[in-house]
Structure formats: structure tokens, C-alpha cells
Design an enzyme around this catalytic site. Structure first.
Site, PDB file in Angstrom:
ATOM      1  N   LYS A   1       0.057   4.301  -0.338  1.00 21.55           N
ATOM      2  CA  LYS A   1      -0.738   5.322   0.378  1.00 21.55           C
ATOM      3  C   LYS A   1      -0.213   6.747  -0.719  1.00 21.55           C
ATOM      4  O   LYS A   1      -0.131   6.420  -1.867  1.00 21.55           O
ATOM      5  CB  LYS A   1       0.130   5.482   1.925  1.00 21.55           C
ATOM      6  CG  LYS A   1      -0.210   4.253   2.655  1.00 21.55           C
ATOM      7  CD  LYS A   1       0.237   4.345   4.112  1.00 21.55           C
ATOM      8  CE  LYS A   1       0.026   3.031   4.891  1.00 21.55           C
ATOM      9  NZ  LYS A   1      -0.154   3.001   6.154  1.00 21.55           N
TER      10      LYS A   1
ATOM     11  N   GLU B   1      -5.135  -4.904  10.313  1.00 25.30           N
ATOM     12  CA  GLU B   1      -4.021  -3.933  10.513  1.00 25.30           C
ATOM     13  C   GLU B   1      -4.266  -3.314  11.902  1.00 25.30           C
ATOM     14  O   GLU B   1      -5.047  -2.243  12.007  1.00 25.30           O
ATOM     15  CB  GLU B   1      -4.074  -2.986   9.530  1.00 25.30           C
ATOM     16  CG  GLU B   1      -3.924  -3.454   8.118  1.00 25.30           C
ATOM     17  CD  GLU B   1      -3.163  -2.679   6.995  1.00 25.30           C
ATOM     18  OE1 GLU B   1      -1.945  -2.714   6.707  1.00 25.30           O
ATOM     19  OE2 GLU B   1      -3.803  -1.541   6.854  1.00 25.30           O
TER      20      GLU B   1
ATOM     21  N   GLU C   1      -6.741   4.600   7.864  1.00 24.40           N
ATOM     22  CA  GLU C   1      -6.524   6.131   7.550  1.00 24.40           C
ATOM     23  C   GLU C   1      -7.873   6.605   6.746  1.00 24.40           C
ATOM     24  O   GLU C   1      -8.053   7.770   6.966  1.00 24.40           O
ATOM     25  CB  GLU C   1      -5.403   6.186   6.725  1.00 24.40           C
ATOM     26  CG  GLU C   1      -4.018   5.930   7.428  1.00 24.40           C
ATOM     27  CD  GLU C   1      -2.916   5.487   6.768  1.00 24.40           C
ATOM     28  OE1 GLU C   1      -3.089   5.309   5.326  1.00 24.40           O
ATOM     29  OE2 GLU C   1      -1.876   4.970   7.274  1.00 24.40           O
TER      30      GLU C   1
ATOM     31  N   ASN D   1       1.116  -1.245  -0.046  1.00 20.85           N
ATOM     32  CA  ASN D   1       0.034   0.040   0.096  1.00 20.85           C
ATOM     33  C   ASN D   1       0.914   1.272   0.155  1.00 20.85           C
ATOM     34  O   ASN D   1       1.635   1.771   1.138  1.00 20.85           O
ATOM     35  CB  ASN D   1      -1.080   0.051   1.215  1.00 20.85           C
ATOM     36  CG  ASN D   1      -1.751   1.255   1.348  1.00 20.85           C
ATOM     37  OD1 ASN D   1      -1.878   1.889   0.435  1.00 20.85           O
ATOM     38  ND2 ASN D   1      -2.522   1.285   2.427  1.00 20.85           N
TER      39      ASN D   1
ATOM     40  N   HIS E   1      -9.347   1.181   4.915  1.00 22.25           N
ATOM     41  CA  HIS E   1      -8.067   1.316   5.577  1.00 22.25           C
ATOM     42  C   HIS E   1      -8.270   2.088   7.102  1.00 22.25           C
ATOM     43  O   HIS E   1      -9.030   3.218   6.845  1.00 22.25           O
ATOM     44  CB  HIS E   1      -7.046   1.939   4.736  1.00 22.25           C
ATOM     45  CG  HIS E   1      -5.711   1.945   5.237  1.00 22.25           C
ATOM     46  ND1 HIS E   1      -5.322   2.979   6.120  1.00 22.25           N
ATOM     47  CD2 HIS E   1      -4.589   1.120   4.932  1.00 22.25           C
ATOM     48  CE1 HIS E   1      -3.901   2.401   6.449  1.00 22.25           C
ATOM     49  NE2 HIS E   1      -3.633   1.430   5.829  1.00 22.25           N
TER      50      HIS E   1
ATOM     51  N   GLY F   1       2.839   2.365  10.750  1.00 23.61           N
ATOM     52  CA  GLY F   1       3.700   3.402  10.357  1.00 23.61           C
ATOM     53  C   GLY F   1       4.337   3.770  11.744  1.00 23.61           C
ATOM     54  O   GLY F   1       4.932   4.903  11.700  1.00 23.61           O
TER      55      GLY F   1
ATOM     56  N   SER G   1       3.876  -2.164  10.233  1.00 30.19           N
ATOM     57  CA  SER G   1       5.195  -2.144  10.295  1.00 30.19           C
ATOM     58  C   SER G   1       5.820  -3.735   9.789  1.00 30.19           C
ATOM     59  O   SER G   1       6.821  -3.940  10.815  1.00 30.19           O
ATOM     60  CB  SER G   1       5.487  -1.727  11.807  1.00 30.19           C
ATOM     61  OG  SER G   1       5.330  -0.449  12.013  1.00 30.19           O
TER      62      SER G   1
HETATM   63  P1  13P Z   1       3.306   0.363   7.591  1.00 35.36           P
HETATM   64  O1  13P Z   1       3.963  -0.867   6.938  1.00 35.36           O
HETATM   65  O2  13P Z   1       4.001   1.707   7.043  1.00 35.36           O
HETATM   66  O3  13P Z   1       3.382   0.462   9.015  1.00 35.36           O
HETATM   67  O4  13P Z   1       1.751   0.543   6.969  1.00 35.36           O
HETATM   68  C1  13P Z   1       0.994  -0.612   7.305  1.00 35.36           C
HETATM   69  C2  13P Z   1      -0.380  -0.249   6.364  1.00 35.36           C
HETATM   70  O5  13P Z   1      -1.078   0.820   6.805  1.00 35.36           O
HETATM   71  C3  13P Z   1      -0.486  -1.034   5.138  1.00 35.36           C
HETATM   72  O6  13P Z   1      -1.943  -0.647   4.647  1.00 35.36           O
END
Ligand code: 13P
Length: 246
Positions: A12, A164, A96, A10, A94, A170, A210
Site C-alpha cells: 500500500k 478480500e 481501497e 501489498n 483493490h 486492516g 488480516s
Molecule cells: P491487511 O492484511 O492489512 O488486512 O490488508 C489486506 C489487503 O488489503 C491486501 O491487499
């Protein structure tokens, strides 16, 4: 019989043409385990470019889409538009999207249902916040998020679930393999009891939060972890190692 390992990257809201061409180069060079399904989640504006330039063994996903084919929805993209440029996957729900853009369980479930009806495959994301975990509410939250979707769809064959935990996204604070496995196992039990044993057996559940080249192998040994959804590390060559974790 077995569930095919599936690793998503992803991206983002990251990347520009130069960076994307570097990413496509390391994906091309691989080598990527042919037993693993690989999907990259690309910012909308670059979808067509990546779809046209990605190696054939790398599938492409949008990071969001709306629940209508077309119309007066300024700023949105539709499943029909994705299909038009031969993008077959979409990431929905997601954290976010949930947190920053206030998407509710209900809206996400409607989007999942509409995307599936439109012929897309869906990576549906769920996960608890740190506050919810510390309050002992992890299962309650992820079961509620799954139920919202289960209330709107019948056929789960084109769905991948991404678990997740929000506190692991992150932050560099990966869930331990055991923590992830525990939630994945509970999810499968919930699905077995509330959807069907067949769906529970066949549905793939990715872990995200992560994931790196360094921790992916151990996470990948857990029996209910069927792949990863990778954020930051999917922009780097170590993504190849994550694809090959299994
Ligand atoms: P990270 O791998 O940067 O922690 O992000 C995970 C994520 O949100 C994947 O959709």
C-alpha cells in the site's frame, strides 16, 4: 496439475528507502519456499528500485495502472512503463481503489483487459463490504465484480483473483478459514458455469484480509485457497512465514 501457491505482499502507501531495504533484507534471508510464487506490490515511486534490488525469487507488482500506453493522464502510470522497467505484475481493483478513489467495476475491468493485452499479469481484487455481507449479498457482489471482468477478457491464464472481504482488511478481523473457503468455492463454481470449467480449475484465488503469521497455516489448508494477498504483515519479517504457510 495443482495450482501453484501464490503470496503477494501489498505494501500500500507504506515504506521509505530505509524500510524498504529492511524488507528486502528479510526477503533475501528467507528462506522462501521455492514452490510458492512471491510478489511484492510496491508504491510506484519505488518500483524501479525494488525491481533492481529484490532477490530473483521475488517478483514485483505495481498497485495500480491506467488503461492507456501514454498520454495526457496526469499522475497515472501505464502498463508500458511497467514493462519498460521489467515489472510484470499489477494489482487492480483493490477495495481501497474502489472505495477511496471511486473506481467502478467497469473501469477496473477495462484496466484489467488493457494490462493483460499489454503483457502484464494481474492480481484482480474483489470482495464485499460488511454491510453487503450482513445483507446476505456476498455472492451477488463478488459474482458481479467477476462478471464485469469476464465481459472484457477471454484469456484468464495471467490472472490471479484476490478475494478480500472489505471488513477483514486492516481490521484484525480475519475471515475464518471456513468463511473464506465458502466464498472461494462459490467463486470457482460461478467461474465453472459462466466462464469455463478449465478456468475454474486452474485459476488461483488468493485470500486477503488480516492475514498474519499466526493464522496463515490454517487458512492455507483450505482446498480453494491458493495463496494470500497480505497488507500490514507484508511489511514485517513474519511475511516470510506467510510465504511458507503451505
Ligand atoms: P491487511 O492484511 O492489512 O488486512 O490488508 C489486506 C489487503 O488489503 C491486501 O491487499
Amino acid at each position: 496439475m495443482g495450482r501453484k501457491f501464490v503470496v503477494g505482499g501489498n505494501w500500500k502507501m507504506n515504506g521509505n528507502k530505509a524500510q524498504i531495504s529492511d524488507i528486502l533484507k528479510f526477503l533475501e534471508a528467507g528462506p522462501l519456499n521455492p514452490e510458492t510464487e512471491v510478489i511484492v506490490g510496491v508504491p510506484a515511486i519505488y518500483l524501479d528500485y525494488v525491481k533492481s534490488n529484490a532477490p530473483a525469487n521475488v517478483q514485483v507488482a505495481a498497485q495500480n495502472c491506467y488503461k492507456a500506453d501514454k498520454g495526457a493522464f496526469t499522475g497515472e502510470i501505464s502498463p508500458a512503463m511497467l514493462k519498460d522497467i521489467k515489472v510484470n505484475w499489477v494489482i487492480l481493483g483493490h477495495s481501497e481503489r474502489r472505495q477511496l478513489f471511486k473506481e467502478t467495476d467497469e473501469l477496473i475491468a477495462e484496466k484489467v483487459a488493457f494490462a493483460l493485452e499489454s503483457g502484464l499479469k494481474v492480481i484482480a481484487c474483489i470482495g464485499e463490504t460488511l454491510e453487503e455481507r450482513e445483507a446476505g449479498k456476498t455472492e451477488e457482489v463478488v459474482f458481479r465484480q467477476i462478471k464485469a471482468i469476464a465481459d472484457k477478457i477471454k484469456d484468464w491464464s495471467n490472472v490471479v483473483i484476490a478475494y478480500e472481504p472489505v471488513w477483514a482488511i486492516g481490521t484484525g478481523k480475519t475471515a475464518t478459514p471456513q468463511q473464506a473457503q465458502d466464498v472461494h468455492k462459490s467463486l470457482r463454481e460461478y467461474i465453472s458455469q459462466n466462464i469455463s470449467p478449465e478456468v475454474a480449475q486452474s485459476i488461483r484465488i488468493q485470500y486477503g484480509g488480516s492475514v498474519t503469521g499466526a493464522n496463515c497455516k490454517e487458512l492455507g489448508t483450505q482446498s480453494d485457497i491458493d495463496g494470500f494477498l497480505v497488507g500490514g504483515a507484508s511489511l514485517k519479517p513474519e511475511f516470510v512465514n506467510i510465504v511458507n504457510a503451505k
